[in-house]
Design a protein around this motif. Structure first.
Motif, PDB file in Angstrom:
ATOM      1  N   SER A 220       0.769  -1.213  -0.235  1.00 43.96           N
ATOM      2  CA  SER A 220       0.053  -0.046   0.119  1.00 43.96           C
ATOM      3  C   SER A 220       0.981   1.323   0.009  1.00 43.96           C
ATOM      4  N   THR A 221       1.855   1.300  -0.780  1.00 41.11           N
ATOM      5  CA  THR A 221       2.860   2.310  -0.742  1.00 41.11           C
ATOM      6  C   THR A 221       3.141   2.827  -2.366  1.00 41.11           C
ATOM      7  N   VAL A 222       3.136   4.149  -2.528  1.00 45.71           N
ATOM      8  CA  VAL A 222       3.339   4.477  -3.940  1.00 45.71           C
ATOM      9  C   VAL A 222       5.052   4.767  -3.841  1.00 45.71           C
ATOM     10  N   TYR A 223       5.709   4.224  -4.905  1.00 46.68           N
ATOM     11  CA  TYR A 223       7.085   4.344  -4.873  1.00 46.68           C
ATOM     12  C   TYR A 223       7.376   5.205  -6.493  1.00 46.68           C
ATOM     13  N   ALA A 224       8.367   6.085  -6.523  1.00 42.74           N
ATOM     14  CA  ALA A 224       8.691   6.540  -7.814  1.00 42.74           C
ATOM     15  C   ALA A 224      10.296   6.090  -8.230  1.00 42.74           C
ATOM     16  N   PHE A 225      10.317   5.691  -9.334  1.00 37.25           N
ATOM     17  CA  PHE A 225      11.582   5.042 -10.046  1.00 37.25           C
ATOM     18  C   PHE A 225      12.275   5.861 -11.101  1.00 37.25           C
ATOM     19  N   THR A 226      13.511   5.700 -11.526  1.00 39.60           N
ATOM     20  CA  THR A 226      14.060   6.496 -12.413  1.00 39.60           C
ATOM     21  C   THR A 226      15.283   5.448 -12.864  1.00 39.60           C
ATOM     22  N   VAL A 227      15.617   5.495 -14.141  1.00 37.31           N
ATOM     23  CA  VAL A 227      16.797   4.714 -14.373  1.00 37.31           C
ATOM     24  C   VAL A 227      18.020   5.548 -15.048  1.00 37.31           C
ATOM     25  N   ARG A 228      19.292   5.218 -14.784  1.00 40.00           N
ATOM     26  CA  ARG A 228      20.403   5.832 -15.574  1.00 40.00           C
ATOM     27  C   ARG A 228      21.293   4.869 -16.186  1.00 40.00           C
ATOM     28  N   ALA A 229      21.643   5.191 -17.355  1.00 42.59           N
ATOM     29  CA  ALA A 229      22.778   4.498 -18.118  1.00 42.59           C
ATOM     30  C   ALA A 229      24.190   4.745 -17.424  1.00 42.59           C
ATOM     31  N   ARG A 230      24.917   3.700 -17.271  1.00 38.86           N
ATOM     32  CA  ARG A 230      26.481   4.199 -16.846  1.00 38.86           C
ATOM     33  C   ARG A 230      27.197   3.753 -18.203  1.00 38.86           C
TER      34      ARG A 230
END
Length: 322
Positions: free
Chosen positions: A80-90
């Motif tokens: 019951s939790t909202v999560y925010a995600f991002t992705v970065r390339a290395r």
């Protein structure tokens, strides 16, 4: 690090003078259960020289995967939790590109003492969409608490995941002229997984000679140890949309053994050594192929010929990969 991130966003270059990786596109986040979220993204173009991807929950790095992989399950989350995600390339010099757009997913409420799995998805259908994609659809599963997500499998490999309210998807990253068999499984909030749906076989149009998916730089040499002879092999894994963890080794034209890697499969050069007997002067032909992340076998490496007990015994054999 902060200055580097600003430089990335502005499209500048890092200390190495080369172009930094672009921000990954097509990022999605789907709750897989009450405690997990499935994050996917499009691979950054090959010319960007991407060595890996980092997945962030808010400002915290939670996952790191090789450059050949563009999906991951983020686990140990709260219900019951909202999560925010991002992705970065290395890149290969360790420099990070700018973050992708932020995507959000809400985990469902925890299901207390739920041991009942959903029913299997029914009436699955599939059709090729060009030579590198397929549309797969199915009829919804039922569950006493509700279906949270559907996992799409090719062979034994999970290759995609969609929300529980969705009963169709397009699977990309396929190969032309290749036969695929897809199945679908439903998952509830407690992580209970349904039986597999009936299989959906289809063949993508076009031709694939296997060269793009074959291990490269294949080498084989004989070695004597303790009165026995061994073949020492090395190769570069094929580039694929995910880690390559399994290989099939053929000796003298027949399957001899399978190699299955656990946690960290080699990404640069892989090695393997195996016993071939105690008799000198025996000539062996050897080659191998990889099981790709989409569940199919890739093309064979070049074939090498090695004679036990002979110095410098490795010779090319069999011509081009088949």
């Amino acid at each position: 690090m902060l200055a580097l991130a600003v430089s990335c966003a502005a499209g500048g270059t890092g200390d190495g003078g080369g172009r930094l990786p672009a921000a990954p596109t097509g990022v999605t986040a789907t709750a897989g259960s009450a405690t997990s979220v499935h994050v996917m993204w499009n691979a950054v173009a090959e010319e960007e020289a991407v060595d890996g991807y980092e997945v962030y929950r808010g400002t915290t790095k939670v996952e790191e995967v090789p450059g050949s992989q563009h999906m991951v399950d983020v686990t140990r989350l709260r219900p019951s939790t909202v999560y925010a995600f991002t992705v970065r390339a290395r890149d290969t010099e360790g420099r990070l590109g700018p973050p992708s757009r932020e995507v959000r997913a809400r985990t469902p409420a925890a299901a207390v003492a739920d041991r009942s799995a959903p029913t299997a998805p029914s009436a699955p259908r599939g059709r090729a969409v060009g030579s590198r994609a397929a549309q797969v659809s199915w009829s919804a599963s039922t569950d006493d608490r509700g279906v949270v997500s559907y996992d799409i499998h090719q062979g034994g490999a999970k290759i995609h995941s969609v929300p529980g309210g969705q009963t169709a998807t397009v699977v990309t990253g396929l190969r032309p002229g290749t036969r695929y068999v897809f199945t679908v499984r439903a998952r509830d909030a407690a992580g209970n997984v349904s039986p597999a749906s009936p299989a959906v076989p289809l063949t993508t149009p076009g031709r694939d000679d296997g060269r793009a998916t074959a291990p490269t730089g294949f080498r084989a040499a004989g070695r004597r140890s303790g009165g026995a002879y061994f073949l020492d092999l090395s190769w570069v894994p094929p580039r694929a949309d995910g880690p390559v963890t399994e290989y099939e080794l053929h000796l003298d034209g027949r399957p001899a053994t399978s190699l299955v890697y656990g946690g960290n499969a080699p990404r640069d050069r892989a090695t393997y050594s195996f016993y071939v007997g105690r008799e000198a002067g025996v000539t062996h032909r050897v080659r191998l192929r990889a099981r790709l992340p989409d569940g199919t076998w890739g093309g064979f490496s070049a074939e090498r010929t090695v004679t036990t007990g002979a110095a410098g015994a490795e010779t090319p054999g069999g011509g081009a990969p088949r």
